[in-house]
Enzyme design. Structure first.
Site, short mmCIF file in Angstrom:
data_model
loop_
_atom_site.label_atom_id
_atom_site.label_comp_id
_atom_site.label_asym_id
_atom_site.label_seq_id
_atom_site.Cartn_x
_atom_site.Cartn_y
_atom_site.Cartn_z
N HIS A 20 0.85 -1.19 0.00
CA HIS A 20 0.00 0.00 0.00
C HIS A 20 0.88 1.24 0.00
O HIS A 20 2.12 1.16 -0.02
CB HIS A 20 -1.00 -0.01 1.15
CG HIS A 20 -0.37 -0.03 2.53
ND1 HIS A 20 0.51 0.92 2.96
CD2 HIS A 20 -0.49 -0.91 3.55
CE1 HIS A 20 0.89 0.66 4.20
NE2 HIS A 20 0.31 -0.47 4.58
N HIS A 23 3.95 1.66 2.28
CA HIS A 23 5.17 0.97 1.85
C HIS A 23 5.89 1.80 0.79
O HIS A 23 7.11 1.90 0.79
CB HIS A 23 4.85 -0.40 1.27
CG HIS A 23 4.17 -1.33 2.22
ND1 HIS A 23 2.91 -1.82 2.02
CD2 HIS A 23 4.58 -1.84 3.41
CE1 HIS A 23 2.57 -2.61 3.03
NE2 HIS A 23 3.56 -2.63 3.89
N CYS A 129 -0.18 -9.56 20.78
CA CYS A 129 -0.94 -9.06 19.64
C CYS A 129 -0.32 -9.63 18.38
O CYS A 129 0.85 -9.37 18.08
CB CYS A 129 -0.93 -7.53 19.57
SG CYS A 129 -1.67 -6.94 18.02
N CYS A 132 0.90 -6.98 15.82
CA CYS A 132 2.21 -6.40 16.09
C CYS A 132 3.28 -7.47 16.20
O CYS A 132 4.47 -7.15 16.17
CB CYS A 132 2.20 -5.64 17.42
SG CYS A 132 1.11 -4.24 17.47
N CYS A 146 -4.83 -3.52 22.03
CA CYS A 146 -3.54 -3.14 21.44
C CYS A 146 -3.60 -1.68 21.01
O CYS A 146 -4.51 -1.29 20.30
CB CYS A 146 -3.24 -4.03 20.23
SG CYS A 146 -1.93 -3.35 19.21
N HIS A 149 -3.51 -1.63 17.06
CA HIS A 149 -4.57 -2.30 16.28
C HIS A 149 -5.96 -2.22 16.90
O HIS A 149 -6.92 -2.59 16.25
CB HIS A 149 -4.21 -3.77 16.06
CG HIS A 149 -3.00 -3.94 15.20
ND1 HIS A 149 -1.73 -4.09 15.72
CD2 HIS A 149 -2.87 -3.97 13.85
CE1 HIS A 149 -0.87 -4.19 14.71
NE2 HIS A 149 -1.53 -4.12 13.58
N LYS A 303 -6.83 6.57 8.62
CA LYS A 303 -5.65 5.71 8.51
C LYS A 303 -5.86 4.68 7.40
O LYS A 303 -6.99 4.31 7.09
CB LYS A 303 -5.36 5.03 9.85
CG LYS A 303 -6.30 3.92 10.20
CD LYS A 303 -5.81 3.22 11.45
CE LYS A 303 -6.59 1.93 11.65
NZ LYS A 303 -6.15 1.16 12.77
N LYS A 306 -7.97 -1.66 5.06
CA LYS A 306 -8.84 -2.31 4.11
C LYS A 306 -10.30 -1.98 4.44
O LYS A 306 -11.12 -1.75 3.54
CB LYS A 306 -8.61 -3.81 4.19
CG LYS A 306 -9.25 -4.57 3.04
CD LYS A 306 -9.01 -6.05 3.21
CE LYS A 306 -9.58 -6.81 2.03
NZ LYS A 306 -9.45 -8.25 2.23
ZN ZN Z 1 -1.15 -4.78 17.61
#
Ligand code: ZN
Length: 544
Positions: A20, A23, A129, A132, A146, A149, A303, A306
């Site tokens: 994405h 990157h 997590c 992560c 988390c 996330h 952010k 998807k």
């Molecule tokens: Zn996480």
């Protein structure tokens, strides 16, 4: 100026999905840094690749009904092919599941740390997590979730191998405070120091084979355990140099390098600035010399994810608007110390304003005047009235790149472009052409050609395609220019281009991978676009 030997790497992203825009940001920034250093005469080796061994990849493959090898292979191919769509000039690309150099290096590093007495077995229970791939202490969580996330971590209890990180607390602090390891921007360095001074804990460096779903590198002499994916992934920086066989590349590009530079996203700072240097110190190897940290991109204020449907495929964006326009946006508008919001409109506006209008116009009018007034032959002469401005250009670009502020470097280029355009407007060559002031006209035209060539050179690391078109337009350094043609198309709607949103520009189903997603930092409003009026940057103290 002495030549330096510089080894530069990107982080290796998880390949649970295709690439994405986050990157693309890291790849393009790192590529521009490497190209800039090469331009200044340094010896540079640039490495990128993919982290194939993550549990996230395994879970994504299971969800897609594929084998893990099939899924990572398909996605890794997409990452590798970005070198074409983003015009990246990397020297090496490593895949941690298939590259024969990797496993022996990871095992060697493990054994070296074990020999130093830094690896031991212990029972562990904690909150993990998967997003992560890390354990969290209860007080690091955000209402039990988390912080990256917003998912509830799973409780894991098992006997694992541990790395004695606690032993390196003082050495890590000294490494950073002495400047032998530079972390840029500085507020991230302060963050790391606070974390180290707060007291380190040993960390688990293996998983049961069962919890790893049988995927990953077995722990040396303990096939029931798989090496923790972060240990494995960090090892890529030296496995790609044949550390596993103590190869020549390792001597040349790690042991003897003047600089060992890792470019990373802020979400993986702890791994790179704490765990990795400690692992190397334990193994008796030199740690990195610089860690350059970028922030995150948001898209339309949200952010990248998807579920928001905004995970833009950078290859599709490049195909639509050109690699130069995409690279220029990523380099000239993304803030060095705050999240930045991407919209297609901003990309188009930035490319049109800077590349097509300011720079493209300068090149075009300069070539046209050389053809009209001098039959296409470049008059002899130097930078004349632009000499000071071009000297400043080099110094400003160098200072900005050294501070890992690529937006400032792009700004310095545009200042030189604006100065050259002002010279045209003030000197009015079309008036001089109608008089006997022929020498004056020659000097102005020579200065403009000289400036265009200097600017093309300085802007090559940013927009290599456009820079090459400018060089060709000026006869590849010869004395005759070529017939004037636009070096950069206008993309905006006023010029026949239709601006489409990310949904339409996107193809495939890109979703966040690691560079950014282990991220999922809360969306923030970044600078609203203009380099001339950046919004205040906040030094966010993220939890390491
Ligand atoms: Zn996480």
């Amino acid at each position: 100026m002495t030549t330096k030997r510089v080894y530069i790497t990107t982080a290796i992203p998880y390949v649970n999905a295709g690439p994405h825009l986050g990157h693309a940001l890291e790849l393009v920034q790192t590529d521009a840094l490497a190209r800039h250093r090469r331009l200044r005469g340094d010896e540079v080796r640039l490495l990128t690749g993919t982290d194939d061994n993550s549990l996230k990849n395994v879970l994504a493959a299971e969800a897609a009904g594929l084998t893990t090898a099939e899924l990572v292979s398909a996605n890794a191919t997409q990452f590798a092919s970005l070198h074409v769509s983003l015009q990246l000039a990397f020297d090496d690309f490593i895949r941690t599941s298939t590259d024969r150099r990797h496993q022996p290096a990871v095992a060697r590093l493990w054994r070296a740390c074990a020999a130093a007495g830094d690896i031991y077995r212990a029972w562990y229970e904690g909150l993990y997590c998967v997003g992560c791939e890390q354990f969290y202490a209860a007080d690091e969580l955000d209402s039990g979730r988390c912080p990256e996330h917003q998912t509830v971590p799973e409780r894991v209890a098992e006997e694992n191998w541990f790395f004695r990180l606690t032993r390196y607390q003082d050495q890590l602090e000294a490494l950073i405070t002495s400047g032998r390891l530079r972390i840029v921007p500085e507020f991230h360095e302060r963050e790391v120091l606070a974390f180290v001074r707060g007291g380190l804990q040993d960390f688990s460096i293996s998983r049961s084979r069962e919890r790893a779903h049988g995927w990953g590198i077995p722990a040396p002499d303990d096939p029931d355990q798989v090496i923790y994916v972060w240990w494995d992934a960090l090892g890529n920086y030296i496995s790609a140099l044949d550390y596993g066989t103590w190869g020549e590349a390792y001597q040349c590009w790690w042991l003897e390098a003047d600089e060992r530079v890792h470019v990373i996203g802020k979400g993986v700072l702890r791994f790179h600035a704490v765990y990795w240097p400690a692992m190397l110190l334990s193994a008796g190897e030199p740690p990195p010399t610089s860690i350059l940290v970028h922030e995150y991109l948001t898209v339309n204020g949200r952010k990248l994810s998807k579920s928001h449907g905004n995970a833009i495929d950078p290859a599709a964006l490049s195909e639509r608007f050109g690699a130069d326009a995409l690279r220029w946006w990523l380099l000239s508008e993304v803030a060095p110390a705050a999240d930045t919001d991407f919209t297609v409109e901003r990309l188009v506006a930035r490319a049109d304003t800077d590349l097509a209008k300011a720079l493209g116009n300068l090149v075009n009018r300069t070539v046209a005047m050389v053809i009209r007034y001098r039959g296409g032959r470049v008059p002899a002469g130097g930078p004349g009235p632009l000499a000071g401005c071009l000297r400043r250009l080099l110094a400003d670009v160098d200072a900005a790149v050294a501070a890992y502020d690529l937006r400032a470097a792009a700004g310095a280029v545009m200042e030189a472009v604006d100065a050259a355009n002002r010279l045209v407007n003030e000197a009015r060559p079309w008036v001089l052409a109608g008089t006997h002031r022929s020498a004056e006209l020659d000097a102005i035209l020579a200065a403009l050609v000289y400036a265009c060539r200097s600017i093309a050179r300085e802007v090559t690391p940013f927009v290599p395609g456009l820079a090459a078109r400018i060089v060709r337009q000026f006869g590849d350094g010869g004395v005759e220019v070529r017939p004037a043609e636009p070096v950069q198309p206008r993309l905006g709607p006023a010029h026949g281009g239709e601006i489409r949103g990310p949904q339409q520009a996107r193809e495939g189903t890109a979703m966040p991978g690691s560079a950014q997603s282990s991220s999922g930092s809360p969306s923030k409003t970044g600078p609203e676009g203009s380099r001339l009026a950046p919004s205040p940057e906040c030094g966010r103290i993220s939890t390491l």
